[in-house]
Design an enzyme around this catalytic site. Structure first.
Site, PDB file in Angstrom:
ATOM      1  N   SER A 197       0.850  -1.196   0.000  1.00  0.00           N
ATOM      2  CA  SER A 197       0.000   0.000   0.000  1.00  0.00           C
ATOM      3  C   SER A 197       0.881   1.240   0.000  1.00  0.00           C
ATOM      4  CB  SER A 197      -0.861   0.007   1.266  1.00  0.00           C
ATOM      5  OG  SER A 197      -1.507   1.262   1.428  1.00  0.00           O
ATOM      6  N   TYR A 210      -1.726  -1.143  10.595  1.00  0.00           N
ATOM      7  CA  TYR A 210      -1.883  -1.530   9.190  1.00  0.00           C
ATOM      8  C   TYR A 210      -0.690  -1.066   8.357  1.00  0.00           C
ATOM      9  CZ  TYR A 210      -3.850  -1.448   4.430  1.00  0.00           C
ATOM     10  OH  TYR A 210      -4.067  -1.620   3.085  1.00  0.00           O
TER      11      TYR A 210
END
Ligand code: NAD
Ligand code: MG
Length: 305
Positions: A197, A210
């Site tokens: 990401s 995360y």
């Protein structure tokens, strides 16, 4: 599917303004329980159902994709099947409804779809998933580690050990277990693709755990690419910016952020899963034969690194 919420699909090869290609915020409030369903999103995400045109780039390949029921994994599953691959799909049992749609789309291409629901935070299941995929598909050429967990929290004090553990188990440990099993079955020409990401490089304060997992995925990808080069197996990662998937309204972001999702990008809108599919196809296919250890971004113009 109501007419008001019809999927907005776009011709794959037609030149157009990327800013106007897909819906932009504001979006409606739409809380869902994790893991969420693509079919409950407003507007419906585009996974290329009506638009992806295959060119035979993965003819005869056998692929395992985690999180293939919805979002990015679903777009990849559809594209892989249209490029000629047979696909084993993993997802959570709660997502059977989304997964059924993907199975039907793969089978409509005359390709095999092997549905393997189960929880990859369980080590035994993760390992068995690979064994079953290999058995059903007759081997394994492509592994896409794409399943992910994202829970927004305002501060470090709000992240429980349970959340921290589950996020790492889903995003990092499962990738390790599944990849360790898969490598035993993959040969020269094989391709492993991990979904990281933009959070690995530009972490949001509200996604501390995360973002940390996504940075771990980049390091894992780069280290493994160096190990597996001598076997002729390539390992790469894809780093999406904001994409319109159930991960976000089901706790990945606050509803306030979902309503403005993608606004911060230079294109002023979130990406749609269909806009990522060709990147995974490229990394899986022989077209990217000299690419290994790389991270490719799709960020709507935001700086990745
Ligand atoms: P998604 O919710 O459609 O897909 C995530 C999938 O992960 C779910 O469908 C589910 O099947 C799977 N999953 C979660 N926990 C699991 C478990 N314990 N066992 C088995 N499967 C499990 O959302 P998405 O955005 O398409 O997510 C795919 C990947 O993309 C994730 O790794 C996510 O971190 C990454 N990503 C998403 C965005 C974004 O903005 N949507 C941005 C960057 C990276
Ligand atoms: Mg899902």
């Amino acid at each position: 599917m109501s007419d008001q919420n019809a999927r907005q699909s776009q011709p794959q090869f037609e030149m157009q303004d990327p800013r106007a290609q897909y819906p932009a915020p504001p979006f409606p409030r739409q809380p869902q329980e994790a893991p969420g369903l693509a079919s409950a999103m407003q507007p419906l995400p585009d996974h290329g159902e009506d638009s992806y045109v295959g060119l035979g780039r993965l003819r005869g390949r056998r692929a395992l994709i985690t999180g293939a029921d919805s979002g990015i994994g679903r777009a990849v599953a559809i594209a892989f099947a249209r490029e000629g691959a047979d696909v084993a799909l993993n997802y959570l049992p709660d997502e059977e409804q989304d997964a059924r749609e993907v199975v039907a789309l793969i089978e409509a291409e005359g390709r095999r779809a092997v549905a393997l629901p189960g929880d990859i935070t369980d080590e035994a299941f993760s390992r068995e998933l690979v064994t079953r995929a290999v058995k059903e598909l007759g081997g394994l050429d492509i592994l896409v580690n794409n399943a992910g967990k994202q829970v927004t929290q305002p501060g470090i004090a709000d992240i429980t050990t349970e959340q921290f553990d589950l996020t790492f188990r889903t995003n990092v440990y499962a990738m390790f277990w599944i990849t360790q099993e898969a490598v035993r079955h993959m040969g020269a020409g094989g391709s492993i693709i991990n979904t990281t990401s933009i959070q690995a490089y530009r972490p949001s304060p509200t996604l501390l755990d995360y973002a940390s997992t996504k940075a771990a995925i980049v390091a894992f990808t780069q280290a493994l690419a160096q190990q597996l080069g001598e076997k002729g197996i390539r390992v790469n990662a894809v780093a999406p910016g904001p994409f319109w998937t159930p991960l976000q309204p089901s706790g990945g972001q606050t509803q306030e952020k979902v309503m403005e999702f993608g606004k911060e990008t230079p294109f002023g809108r979130p990406g749609q899963p269909a806009e990522l599919a060709a990147m995974y196809v490229f990394l899986a296919s022989q077209e990217s034969s000299y690419t290994s250890g790389s991270t490719l971004g799709a960020t709507g113009g935001m700086v990745l690194f």
